[in-house]
Motif scaffolding. Structure first.
Motif, PDB file in Angstrom:
ATOM      1  N   THR A 189       8.590  14.389  12.681  1.00  0.00           N
ATOM      2  CA  THR A 189       7.821  15.020  11.599  1.00  0.00           C
ATOM      3  C   THR A 189       7.103  13.972  10.752  1.00  0.00           C
ATOM      4  OG1 THR A 189       9.505  16.745  11.533  1.00  0.00           O
ATOM      5  CG2 THR A 189       7.959  16.680   9.706  1.00  0.00           C
ATOM      6  N   VAL A 190       7.781  12.850  10.513  1.00  0.00           N
ATOM      7  CA  VAL A 190       7.142  11.758   9.763  1.00  0.00           C
ATOM      8  C   VAL A 190       5.877  11.299  10.485  1.00  0.00           C
ATOM      9  CG1 VAL A 190       7.386   9.371   8.987  1.00  0.00           C
ATOM     10  CG2 VAL A 190       9.302  10.953   8.725  1.00  0.00           C
ATOM     11  N   VAL A 191       6.024  11.025  11.778  1.00  0.00           N
ATOM     12  CA  VAL A 191       4.870  10.569  12.560  1.00  0.00           C
ATOM     13  C   VAL A 191       3.754  11.616  12.531  1.00  0.00           C
ATOM     14  CG1 VAL A 191       4.083  10.019  14.901  1.00  0.00           C
ATOM     15  CG2 VAL A 191       6.250   9.095  14.059  1.00  0.00           C
ATOM     16  N   PHE A 192       4.164  12.855  12.590  1.00  0.00           N
ATOM     17  CA  PHE A 192       3.212  13.956  12.661  1.00  0.00           C
ATOM     18  C   PHE A 192       2.415  14.119  11.359  1.00  0.00           C
ATOM     19  CE2 PHE A 192       2.114  18.465  13.642  1.00  0.00           C
ATOM     20  CZ  PHE A 192       1.661  18.264  14.935  1.00  0.00           C
ATOM     21  N   THR A 193       3.034  13.760  10.219  1.00  0.00           N
ATOM     22  CA  THR A 193       2.405  14.045   8.926  1.00  0.00           C
ATOM     23  C   THR A 193       1.903  12.798   8.190  1.00  0.00           C
ATOM     24  OG1 THR A 193       4.587  13.982   7.907  1.00  0.00           O
ATOM     25  CG2 THR A 193       3.749  16.141   8.520  1.00  0.00           C
ATOM     26  N   PHE A 194       2.157  11.640   8.772  1.00  0.00           N
ATOM     27  CA  PHE A 194       1.898  10.365   8.111  1.00  0.00           C
ATOM     28  C   PHE A 194       0.398  10.072   7.937  1.00  0.00           C
ATOM     29  CE2 PHE A 194       1.456   5.661   8.839  1.00  0.00           C
ATOM     30  CZ  PHE A 194       2.038   5.239   7.652  1.00  0.00           C
ATOM     31  N   PHE A 195      -0.381  10.306   8.980  1.00  0.00           N
ATOM     32  CA  PHE A 195      -1.774   9.854   8.987  1.00  0.00           C
ATOM     33  C   PHE A 195      -2.664  10.452   7.907  1.00  0.00           C
ATOM     34  CE2 PHE A 195      -0.162   8.779  13.138  1.00  0.00           C
ATOM     35  CZ  PHE A 195      -0.607   7.478  13.273  1.00  0.00           C
ATOM     36  N   PRO A 196      -2.634  11.751   7.724  1.00  0.00           N
ATOM     37  CA  PRO A 196      -3.532  12.283   6.682  1.00  0.00           C
ATOM     38  C   PRO A 196      -3.255  11.663   5.314  1.00  0.00           C
ATOM     39  CG  PRO A 196      -2.647  14.058   8.011  1.00  0.00           C
ATOM     40  CD  PRO A 196      -1.918  12.817   8.427  1.00  0.00           C
ATOM     41  N   ILE A 197      -1.988  11.337   5.051  1.00  0.00           N
ATOM     42  CA  ILE A 197      -1.659  10.763   3.744  1.00  0.00           C
ATOM     43  C   ILE A 197      -2.185   9.333   3.634  1.00  0.00           C
ATOM     44  CG2 ILE A 197       0.231  10.062   2.229  1.00  0.00           C
ATOM     45  CD1 ILE A 197       1.711  12.559   3.123  1.00  0.00           C
ATOM     46  N   VAL A 198      -1.971   8.521   4.669  1.00  0.00           N
ATOM     47  CA  VAL A 198      -2.490   7.142   4.633  1.00  0.00           C
ATOM     48  C   VAL A 198      -4.004   7.149   4.464  1.00  0.00           C
ATOM     49  CG1 VAL A 198      -2.701   4.965   5.843  1.00  0.00           C
ATOM     50  CG2 VAL A 198      -0.724   6.389   6.244  1.00  0.00           C
ATOM     51  N   VAL A 199      -4.668   7.894   5.329  1.00  0.00           N
ATOM     52  CA  VAL A 199      -6.123   7.867   5.341  1.00  0.00           C
ATOM     53  C   VAL A 199      -6.684   8.322   3.993  1.00  0.00           C
ATOM     54  CG1 VAL A 199      -8.172   8.878   6.399  1.00  0.00           C
ATOM     55  CG2 VAL A 199      -6.265   8.162   7.831  1.00  0.00           C
ATOM     56  N   ASN A 200      -6.111   9.380   3.454  1.00  0.00           N
ATOM     57  CA  ASN A 200      -6.617   9.890   2.177  1.00  0.00           C
ATOM     58  C   ASN A 200      -6.242   8.994   1.008  1.00  0.00           C
ATOM     59  OD1 ASN A 200      -8.016  12.689   2.346  1.00  0.00           O
ATOM     60  ND2 ASN A 200      -6.405  12.726   3.878  1.00  0.00           N
ATOM     61  N   THR A 201      -5.108   8.321   1.098  1.00  0.00           N
ATOM     62  CA  THR A 201      -4.749   7.369   0.044  1.00  0.00           C
ATOM     63  C   THR A 201      -5.726   6.202   0.041  1.00  0.00           C
ATOM     64  OG1 THR A 201      -2.417   7.955   0.259  1.00  0.00           O
ATOM     65  CG2 THR A 201      -2.918   5.897  -0.862  1.00  0.00           C
ATOM     66  N   VAL A 202      -6.025   5.690   1.229  1.00  0.00           N
ATOM     67  CA  VAL A 202      -6.974   4.580   1.323  1.00  0.00           C
ATOM     68  C   VAL A 202      -8.342   5.009   0.781  1.00  0.00           C
ATOM     69  CG1 VAL A 202      -8.257   3.111   2.919  1.00  0.00           C
ATOM     70  CG2 VAL A 202      -5.800   3.436   3.219  1.00  0.00           C
ATOM     71  N   THR A 203      -8.821   6.159   1.247  1.00  0.00           N
ATOM     72  CA  THR A 203     -10.106   6.663   0.764  1.00  0.00           C
ATOM     73  C   THR A 203     -10.097   6.802  -0.756  1.00  0.00           C
ATOM     74  OG1 THR A 203     -10.202   7.969   2.777  1.00  0.00           O
ATOM     75  CG2 THR A 203     -11.809   8.491   1.074  1.00  0.00           C
ATOM     76  N   GLY A 204      -9.014   7.370  -1.276  1.00  0.00           N
ATOM     77  CA  GLY A 204      -8.918   7.605  -2.714  1.00  0.00           C
ATOM     78  C   GLY A 204      -8.913   6.317  -3.517  1.00  0.00           C
ATOM     79  N   LEU A 205      -8.098   5.363  -3.062  1.00  0.00           N
ATOM     80  CA  LEU A 205      -7.992   4.116  -3.824  1.00  0.00           C
ATOM     81  C   LEU A 205      -9.293   3.308  -3.761  1.00  0.00           C
ATOM     82  CD1 LEU A 205      -4.335   3.035  -3.013  1.00  0.00           C
ATOM     83  CD2 LEU A 205      -5.227   3.788  -5.212  1.00  0.00           C
ATOM     84  N   LYS A 206     -10.044   3.505  -2.683  1.00  0.00           N
ATOM     85  CA  LYS A 206     -11.319   2.790  -2.587  1.00  0.00           C
ATOM     86  C   LYS A 206     -12.433   3.541  -3.316  1.00  0.00           C
ATOM     87  CE  LYS A 206     -10.666   0.153   1.669  1.00  0.00           C
ATOM     88  NZ  LYS A 206     -10.984   0.058   3.105  1.00  0.00           N
ATOM     89  N   SER A 207     -12.147   4.738  -3.787  1.00  0.00           N
ATOM     90  CA  SER A 207     -13.220   5.573  -4.333  1.00  0.00           C
ATOM     91  C   SER A 207     -13.508   5.305  -5.806  1.00  0.00           C
ATOM     92  CB  SER A 207     -12.875   7.059  -4.159  1.00  0.00           C
ATOM     93  OG  SER A 207     -11.896   7.431  -5.111  1.00  0.00           O
ATOM     94  N   ALA A 208     -12.658   4.489  -6.472  1.00  0.00           N
ATOM     95  CA  ALA A 208     -12.865   4.260  -7.894  1.00  0.00           C
ATOM     96  C   ALA A 208     -14.263   3.679  -8.149  1.00  0.00           C
ATOM     97  CB  ALA A 208     -11.800   3.332  -8.445  1.00  0.00           C
ATOM     98  N   ASP A 209     -14.897   4.164  -9.185  1.00  0.00           N
ATOM     99  CA  ASP A 209     -16.250   3.775  -9.562  1.00  0.00           C
ATOM    100  C   ASP A 209     -16.313   2.282  -9.887  1.00  0.00           C
ATOM    101  OD1 ASP A 209     -18.613   3.389 -11.139  1.00  0.00           O
ATOM    102  OD2 ASP A 209     -18.720   5.577 -11.253  1.00  0.00           O
ATOM    103  N   LEU A 210     -17.183   1.542  -9.196  1.00  0.00           N
ATOM    104  CA  LEU A 210     -17.268   0.092  -9.415  1.00  0.00           C
ATOM    105  C   LEU A 210     -17.691  -0.247 -10.845  1.00  0.00           C
ATOM    106  CD1 LEU A 210     -18.767  -1.232  -6.057  1.00  0.00           C
ATOM    107  CD2 LEU A 210     -16.410  -1.385  -6.902  1.00  0.00           C
ATOM    108  N   ASP A 211     -18.626   0.524 -11.380  1.00  0.00           N
ATOM    109  CA  ASP A 211     -19.075   0.271 -12.755  1.00  0.00           C
ATOM    110  C   ASP A 211     -17.935   0.500 -13.740  1.00  0.00           C
ATOM    111  OD1 ASP A 211     -21.570  -0.305 -11.843  1.00  0.00           O
ATOM    112  OD2 ASP A 211     -22.395   1.689 -12.227  1.00  0.00           O
ATOM    113  N   LEU A 212     -17.137   1.504 -13.446  1.00  0.00           N
ATOM    114  CA  LEU A 212     -15.994   1.783 -14.314  1.00  0.00           C
ATOM    115  C   LEU A 212     -15.000   0.628 -14.275  1.00  0.00           C
ATOM    116  CD1 LEU A 212     -14.499   3.701 -16.146  1.00  0.00           C
ATOM    117  CD2 LEU A 212     -13.666   4.918 -14.138  1.00  0.00           C
TER     118      LEU A 212
END
Ligand SMILES: Nc1ncnc2c1ncn2[C@@H]1O[C@H](COP(=O)(O)OP(=O)(O)O)[C@@H](O)[C@H]1O
Ligand SMILES: [Mg+2]
Lengths: 279, 257
Positions: free
Chosen positions: A147-170
């Protein structure tokens, strides 16, 4: 990712759609309900007219009857499945967020690990499920790890996307306010990442019961997945239908739970926006 | 006494396909307490200039001194407002204004909170203190951004096209409000704008920059006493100054931007 799509949607279009929904009160609930009940009746009538044997296709009333009869057992099996799904999901959540943070924090980890993560995501995980018995053995541990393997990827990918999404000017602005890297992580990057992380959580939360059931297919002698396999094996199709029904309702409930947690955690996100004040 | 002193400052961006000589050589001094407006064609290096003075970017030549010190890190004593308000979606208005006080430990929370409240009042957005940014209009949001910039009583205020995204009427209103907030504070202000009227109305002095690489084309004193009223814009002397600036752009064949 899906959160971005929501945001990108023009406000006017959203408002119009909302107005249309309001214009036909109850339509959103009543219409699917009517077609659903209609479908059940048609199914019932077809089974009776063709005199299909229950092991081939049980009538809805028979499934309901079996569900009442086996309620206690179904709930106990659901308990096993839910436990495996929840443990697997929570472990995946912690590992996924930590891995996502590491990938964002270190260029080296990003370059060395992330491409392989994305590539390995392309392997259908169902295919490797039997390997878990070889490696870990038959039982709950295997099921949870799968189950871990099955559910791990969407969380990693979205965490990476999210953490990289912060506004550079901000980020520049808070730097000028004297923020340390840790402060800008805590006060800017992480909150800014939450909508994306929640998008991942919603996907993974709905995948978790699926992962647990597949785990039970191959590596367990308890839970709804195991029960489903047993029931079909002994041609107790009505019981199999009952198990499928319980799994489905459980999956839907999980989705709504994730949605609720999201709404409570990030009420400021696009989902709840309304009227604008002032000139 | 100069708050900012630039001497032959230059900036070249070393980009992949070729270097961009964005700025300078440019020399400029801003006396303490002065409001200096900078106008110039789009892409002439105005934002670059602001970032260099604020210590957010390094100059590639010349010397940059702020408060008699060489700048080589973000300078602490400045409030900045950009064209985009950059408010945090997840914080209400008052907590947005409090952000700088949380980030620098010099400011006492209690004092900061009282000051935040007072600033919101002065800017006419106190009633929205508990609201979230998405509930506010662009003009209201920018007022909150100004309050945030002023929270820690910076001795300098840098504004990079702060009202460019607003409609003309809101913009006039913001000019009056900004002047009110500045009044009697003695804050050295650097205002980048592409509105000639705004530049003359708000400043003690206007610097006109050339096209890239930006250098000082003209340096004009704006002598009107304060407080100023919007009707000042019809004053013949005001019109003269505005025309003098416009001529530079017409001569260069570029629009102000
Ligand atoms: N990070 C960067 N890398 C490369 N070129 C840049 C960068 N930032 C700005 N420039 C270039 O430098 C010039 C000046 O930019 P900027 O200071 O933003 O101008 P302005 O604010 O006057 O419109 C522009 O030509 C721009 O393309
Ligand atoms: Mg600019």
């Amino acid at each position: 990712m899906s959160a971005d799509v929501t945001q990108a949607r023009p406000l006017a279009a959203t408002a119009k759609a909302a107005a249309r929904r309001r214009a036909r009160p109850g339509g959103a609930v009543a219409l699917p309900l009517i077609s659903g009940i209609g479908g059940l009746i048609a199914w019932e009538l077809a089974v009776r007219a063709m005199e299909l044997p229950p092991y081939l296709l049980p009538a809805p009333t028979l499934v309901a009857q079996v569900m009442v009869e086996y309620w206690g057992m179904l709930m106990r099996q659901l308990g096993f499945t839910a436990f495996a799904a929840a443990s697997g999901f929570l472990i995946a959540l912690v590992l996924g967020v930590v891995a996502g943070a590491a990938i964002t924090a270190s260029r080296l980890v990003d370059r060395m690990v992330y491409p392989w993560l994305v590539i390995s995501h392309a392997i259908p995980k169902v295919v490797v499920a039997p390997l878990f018995i070889v490696w870990i053995g038959f039982g709950l541990t295997s099921e949870i790890i799968f189950t871990v393997v099955f559910t791990f990827f969407p969380i990693v990918v979205n965490t990476v996307t999210g953490l990289k999404s912060a506004d550079l000017d901000l980020l520049t602005l808070v730097r000028s306010m004297g923020a340390s890297p840790l402060q800008s992580l805590w006060k800017i990057r992480i909150p800014a990442a939450l909508p994306s992380i929640f998008a991942g959580i919603k996907i993974s939360a709905t995948l978790a019961p699926v992962g647990a059931v597949i785990g039970e297919f191959v590596a367990s002698n308890q839970g709804l997945g195991h029960m489903l396999l047993q029931a079909t094996g002994s041609l107790e199709t009505p019981l199999a239908f009952a198990a499928v029904f319980v799994i489905s309702v459980f999956g839907i409930a999980i989705w709504y739970l994730a949605e609720l947690v999201e709404r409570l955690s990030i009420p400021w996100h696009a989902s709840q926006r309304g009227t604008i004040l002032g000139a | 006494m100069h708050a900012v002193a630039l001497s032959k400052v230059e900036k070249t961006y070393f980009a992949g396909q070729g270097d961009v000589h964005a700025l300078g050589p440019l020399s400029l001094a801003i006396p303490t307490g002065q409001t200096l407006a900078v106008v110039g064609p789009s892409g002439c290096g105005k934002s670059t200039l602001l970032r260099i003075i604020a210590g957010l970017d390094d100059a590639t030549g010349g010397s940059v001194r702020v408060a008699d010190r060489d700048v080589n890190a973000p300078i602490p004593d400045v409030g900045i407002v950009f064209q985009r308000d950059l408010l945090l979606d997840w914080r209400n208005v008052i907590d947005n204004v409090m952000l700088p006080a949380e980030l620098n430990k010099r400011t006492d929370r209690q004092t900061a909170r009282a000051r935040a409240q007072a600033l919101l009042e002065r800017l006419g957005v106190a009633e929205f203190a508990d609201r979230y940014p998405w509930e506010l209009s662009g003009g209201m949001r920018q007022r909150v951004a100004i309050a945030r910039a002023m929270l820690c009583r910076p001795s300098m205020l840098f504004l990079d096209e702060p009202f460019s995204a607003l409609d003309a009427l809101t913009r006039d209103q913001m000019n009056v409000i900004l002047q009110g907030v500045q009044a009697g504070q003695g804050v050295t202000t650097l205002l980048i704008t592409h509105s000639i009227q705004e530049a003359v109305f708000l400043s003690d002095r206007v610097v006109v920059m050339s096209a890239r690489p930006g250098t000082v084309l003209d340096d004009i004193e704006v002598p009107f006493p304060r407080p100023r009223r919007l009707s000042l814009r019809e004053d013949p002397e005001f019109v003269d100054i505005a025309r003098r600036i416009r001529v530079h752009f017409e001569r260069a064949g570029v629009l102000v931007g």
